[in-house]
Design an enzyme around this catalytic site. Structure first.
Site, mmCIF file in Angstrom:
data_model
loop_
_atom_site.group_PDB
_atom_site.id
_atom_site.type_symbol
_atom_site.label_atom_id
_atom_site.label_comp_id
_atom_site.label_asym_id
_atom_site.label_seq_id
_atom_site.Cartn_x
_atom_site.Cartn_y
_atom_site.Cartn_z
ATOM 1 N N CYS A 332 0.795 -1.233 0.000
ATOM 2 C CA CYS A 332 0.000 0.000 0.000
ATOM 3 C C CYS A 332 0.826 1.282 0.000
ATOM 4 C CB CYS A 332 -0.974 0.023 1.161
ATOM 5 S SG CYS A 332 -1.312 -1.556 1.892
ATOM 6 N N ARG A 361 7.479 -10.616 5.454
ATOM 7 C CA ARG A 361 7.143 -10.316 6.845
ATOM 8 C C ARG A 361 7.816 -11.337 7.728
ATOM 9 N NH1 ARG A 361 0.598 -9.509 6.176
ATOM 10 N NH2 ARG A 361 0.740 -7.891 4.562
ATOM 11 N N GLN A 379 0.906 -11.100 -2.756
ATOM 12 C CA GLN A 379 -0.513 -10.816 -2.587
ATOM 13 C C GLN A 379 -1.129 -10.420 -3.918
ATOM 14 O OE1 GLN A 379 0.248 -7.608 0.280
ATOM 15 N NE2 GLN A 379 -1.026 -8.745 1.708
ATOM 16 N N ASP A 381 -2.989 -7.948 -4.568
ATOM 17 C CA ASP A 381 -3.411 -6.720 -3.923
ATOM 18 C C ASP A 381 -4.033 -5.772 -4.932
ATOM 19 O OD1 ASP A 381 -3.553 -5.263 -1.650
ATOM 20 O OD2 ASP A 381 -1.383 -5.068 -1.384
ATOM 21 N N HIS A 383 -5.638 -1.520 -4.819
ATOM 22 C CA HIS A 383 -6.126 -0.367 -4.084
ATOM 23 C C HIS A 383 -7.077 0.390 -4.990
ATOM 24 C CE1 HIS A 383 -2.355 -1.381 -1.969
ATOM 25 N NE2 HIS A 383 -3.227 -1.372 -0.987
ATOM 26 N N LYS A 462 -14.292 -3.500 7.491
ATOM 27 C CA LYS A 462 -13.888 -4.438 6.433
ATOM 28 C C LYS A 462 -14.883 -5.568 6.262
ATOM 29 C CE LYS A 462 -11.165 -7.250 9.570
ATOM 30 N NZ LYS A 462 -10.058 -8.155 9.731
ATOM 31 N N HIS A 508 -8.573 -1.241 0.209
ATOM 32 C CA HIS A 508 -7.650 -2.323 -0.125
ATOM 33 C C HIS A 508 -8.508 -3.548 -0.406
ATOM 34 C CE1 HIS A 508 -4.458 -0.336 2.474
ATOM 35 N NE2 HIS A 508 -5.555 0.086 3.057
HETATM 36 ZN ZN LIG Z 1 -3.216 -2.282 0.824
#
Ligand SMILES: [Zn+2]
Ligand SMILES: [Zn+2]
Length: 638
Positions: A332, A361, A379, A381, A383, A462, A508
Site C-alpha cells: 500500500c 514479513r 498478494q 493486492d 487499491h 472491512k 484495499h
Molecule cells: Zn493495501
C-alpha cells in the site's frame, strides 16, 4: 418474564424459566439439542435464568458457543478420568479450543499415547454414570485452602492470581471437583462420542522456565456419526497435506538456507502462472491498472505510513548508502506514493490499481507451516480510490468478482463484516457512512453475512471472505478494507468537480489473499488433481516401447502447438510401470502410443480416474480438451 428470541420478537415465558425451559417451549427438538444460551453476547448454562427483557439465542452443537460448553465439559470428564487412573496427577488448565479441548496435567511418569485408550474408556464410564455438574462457590482464601487440601498446586496458583475478595466457583461431578468459571452441559451423559487425539509437552503458563506438563488433546461429539465423519476428514486431510503433495508433484520446496521462503519448482511456477493469467484476464475486464512498486524503500516512507513505529519487528531492514531501508511488508505505501505523483481527477474514479506485490514479513520460525505460513509471499493486492458515494456499487462489483472466482474453484464461502473498534481512527461520521455503505452492498447482493461488532481494523471497517474447502475447513482469504488513515498520512488528493482539492476514499482488496496460501489450499482442496485449466501438466504421453518414441514426440509437438502443457515418458520401462507412475502425478490425461497408434496415426487417451482407454486422432483430442476448458471457464479459442 419476556425474552427476545434469536434477535426477533419478544415472547412471554413463566417467571424463572431457564434457558432449557425456553428452548423446550420453542420446540422439543431444540430443547433436546440445546447446549447453552447466548444472552446479550454472554454464554449461559442451560440451567441459568436469563434476565427479563434480554436477547437470547439458543446454542446447539452447530454453534461455536454450543461447542464451547460441550468441549469444556468434556475436558472436565478427561480430568476426572485421569484422576481416577492416576490419583497423583496434578491438574493445571483445560480449556475448549477451536477443534476440541485439551488439559495440561503433571504426571509422575511421562504419559504415552498408548495410555490414551484406557483414559478414553474411563471417560466413557463417566459419561454412562450420567453425573450432574453442580456448582459451589468459596471465598478466595477458602478456595486456596481447598485446592491445597486436594493437592492441586497449579489450581492454588491460579486462584492466587485472582483479585482479593473475589468469589471462586467450583464444579462437582460425582467424586470429582474442578476449579472453573463455568458454563457447561449439566450432565456428563450428553457427551456421546469421545476421542483423545494426542499428547504433547506444554510448559506451565507457556513459559519454558517452568515445568513441562503433559497436554492431552481430545474432541467429542453429541453423536457417534459426527465423530466418524470428523476422523474420516482428518484422515483425508492427511492424505491431501499440501507439503506432502507439493513434494510428490514437484510443485515447491524450501531450502535450509531460507526458512519460510518458498521455492517454486517448474510445475509449481506453471500452476502459479495459470492463477496469475486468470486473475490478469479478470483485472483487464474490470478496468484495473497494474503496477509494480519497489521491493525496498527508505525508512522515510515507512515512517510516513507508520509501519516504522508499529510494525518494525516484522520487517527486514537494510542499509543503502548509509540510509535505512526496509523490504516492503505491504504494497500500500508504495501504491499511495505512486498515486501522489499523478494528477488525479474525480473523473478517474473509481481508480482501480492492482499490484501482484511480493512482500516479506518476519514470522517466528515455530509458526512457519508449508505454504500456509511463510515469510515471503505475493498478494493479489489492489487499491481502489473512489468517492464515498461510489463505495456501495464498488463493493457490489467486488463481491460479484469474489463470487465468480471462488465458485470457479468450487469453494463455498462465508462473509463477515467487521465494524468500528474502540481505538478507531478518523471521523465517526465517515465510519458510519462507510459501514452503512458496506451493509447496503451486502444486503443488495442478498448474501448472508455475520457482523463482528467492533472487530474492524483501527483504520477502517472491512468485509472478510472465508473459503470453505471440500473438507469443510474454513480459510480466510479475501478481504475488502476501507482505509481512512493512509490517504491522510500521505496527504493524497484529487481534483473535485468544482476544482477544489479533496481527499479520496481508499480501499484495499485481495481475493486470492496470497498466491502461496491459495496454492496450499487448492492443493488440498483438489488433492493435487487439478482441473485441466490449472494443471501444470495437462497431458502425459507414454510410449509402449522405444520403437514408438518418435511418434510420441510427434504427438507432443502437435499438442504443444495448440498450447497444451505436455510431458513425455520415453524411458525403456514396462508400460504398466509408466502408467502407474504417471497416475501418481495426477495428470488430467494420459496418452499411450504403440504400434496400432503409430500405424493409424491415432492415440489412446485415458482420462484421470478411469481405467479404460479411448482411441481417437490428436485433432479430436484437442477438440475434446478445448471444449472441456471452455466448460471450466476458459475463454473460447476460435
Ligand atoms: Zn493495501
Ligand atoms: Zn469448567
Amino acid at each position: 418474564m419476556k425474552v427476545k428470541l434469536q434477535g426477533k420478537d419478544f415472547r412471554e415465558f413463566p417467571d424463572g424459566s431457564t434457558v432449557r425451559d425456553i428452548a423446550f417451549a420453542i420446540s422439543p427438538k431444540l430443547g433436546k439439542a440445546a447446549l447453552a444460551g447466548v444472552c446479550d453476547g454472554e454464554i449461559l448454562d442451560l440451567m441459568k435464568v436469563p434476565e427479563d427483557g434480554s436477547n437470547l439465542e439458543i446454542a446447539t452443537f452447530d454453534d461455536p458457543e454450543g461447542k464451547y460448553v460441550f468441549w469444556h465439559t468434556t475436558s472436565h470428564i478427561l480430568a476426572q478420568a485421569v484422576k481416577r487412573l492416576y490419583p497423583e496427577a496434578k491438574l493445571a488448565i483445560g480449556p475448549p479450543v477451536s477443534n476440541g479441548f485439551y488439559y495440561d496435567i503433571e504426571f509422575e511418569a511421562p504419559l504415552t499415547e498408548a495410555e490414551l485408550p484406557a483414559i478414553e474408556d474411563e471417560m466413557r464410564k463417566i459419561v454412562k454414570e450420567k453425573l450432574e455438574l453442580e456448582r459451589f462457590e468459596l471465598p478466595r482464601d477458602e478456595a486456596i485452602e481447598y485446592a491445597k487440601k486436594n493437592n492441586e498446586p497449579y489450581k492454588v496458583e491460579l486462584i492466587q492470581d485472582l483479585p482479593e475478595g473475589s468469589v471462586i466457583s467450583f464444579y462437582t461431578q460425582g467424586e470429582f471437583t474442578d476449579l472453573c468459571r463455568g458454563r457447561h452441559v449439566n450432565n456428563t451423559g450428553a457427551i456421546k462420542a469421545i476421542k483423545l487425539m494426542k499428547v504433547a509437552g506444554a510448559y506451565w503458563r507457556g513459559d519454558e522456565k517452568n515445568k513441562m506438563l503433559t497436554r492431552i488433546y481430545g474432541i467429542s461429539f453429541p453423536k457417534a456419526k459426527l465423530l466418524d465423519e470428523y476422523l474420516n476428514k482428518l484422515e483425508e486431510a492427511k492424505k491431501r497435506d499440501h507439503r506432502k503433495l507439493g513434494r510428490e508433484l514437484k510443485l515447491f520446496t524450501f531450502f535450509e538456507e531460507g526458512p519460510g521462503f518458498p521455492v517454486y519448482m517448474d510445475k509449481g511456477m506453471t500452476l502459479r502462472n495459470n492463477l496469475t493469467a486468470y486473475l490478469r484476464r479478470l483485472m483487464k475486464r474490470e478496468n484495473y491498472q497494474e503496477i509494480s512498486t519497489p521491493m525496498m524503500l527508505s525508512s522515510d516512507l515507512w515512517k510516513t505510513s507508520g509501519h516504522w513505529f508499529h510494525y518494525k519487528e516484522n520487517m527486514y531492514t537494510s542499509t543503502i548508502d548509509d540510509k535505512e531501508f526496509a523490504i516492503k511488508p505491504m504494497n500500500c505505501p508504495g501504491g499511495v506514493t505512486l498515486y501522489k505523483q499523478q494528477m488525479v481527477s474525480y473523473k478517474d474514479f473509481p481508480m482501480r490499481v492492482a499490484e501482484l506485490g511480493h512482500v516479506h514479513r518476519h514470522e517466528l520460525s515455530g509458526a512457519l507451516n508449508g505454504l500456509l505460513r511463510v515469510r515471503s509471499f505475493t498478494q493479489d493486492d489492489a487499491h481502489i480510490y473512489l468517492l464515498p458515494e461510489q463505495i456501495t456499487d464498488e463493493i457490489k462489483n467486488l463481491m460479484r468478482l469474489v463470487d465468480e472466482i471462488y465458485t470457479r474453484f468450487g469453494f463455498e464461502y462465508k462473509v463477515e463484516l467487521s465494524t468500528r473498534p474502540d481505538d478507531f481512527m478518523g471521523e465517526i461520521e465517515d465510519w458510519d457512512f462507510a459501514e452503512k455503505s458496506l451493509q447496503t452492498a451486502l444486503e443488495e447482493m442478498g448474501v448472508e453475512y455475520k457482523v463482528n461488532e467492533g472487530d474492524g481494523a483501527f483504520y477502517g471497517p472491512k468485509i472478510d471472505f472465508h473459503l470453505v474447502d471440500c473438507l469443510d475447513r474454513e480459510w480466510q482469504c479475501g478481504t475488502i478494507q476501507l482505509d481512512f488513515q493512509l490517504p491522510q498520512r500521505f496527504e493524497i488528493e484529487y481534483t473535485a468537480k468544482d476544482g477544489s482539492k479533496q481527499r479520496p476514499t481508499m480501499l484495499h482488496r485481495a481475493i486470492y489473499g496470497s498466491f502461496e496460501r491459495l496454492t496450499a489450499i487448492l492443493i488440498e482442496h483438489y488433492a493435487g488433481a487439478f482441473p485441466l485449466w490449472l494443471a501444470p501438466v495437462q497431458v502425459g504421453v507414454l510410449s509402449i516401447s522405444d520403437d514408438f518414441n518418435d511418434y510420441a514426440n510427434e504427438v507432443k509437438a502437435e499438442l504443444e502447438d495448440y498450447g497444451f502443457r505436455v510431458e513425455t515418458d520415453l524411458r525403456n520401462e514396462r508400460i504398466g510401470y509408466k502408467i502407474r507412475e504417471a497416475t501418481m502425478q495426477k495428470y488430467p490425461y494420459l496418452v499411450i502410443v504403440g504400434a496400432d497408434e503409430a500405424e493409424n496415426k491415432t492415440i489412446s487417451i485415458r482420462p484421470r480416474g478411469e481405467v479404460k482407454n479411448q482411441s481417437m486422432s490428436v485433432q479430436e483430442f484437442i477438440k475434446k480438451m478445448r471444449a472441456e476448458l471452455v466448460e471450466q471457464g476458459e475463454p473460447e479459442i476460435k
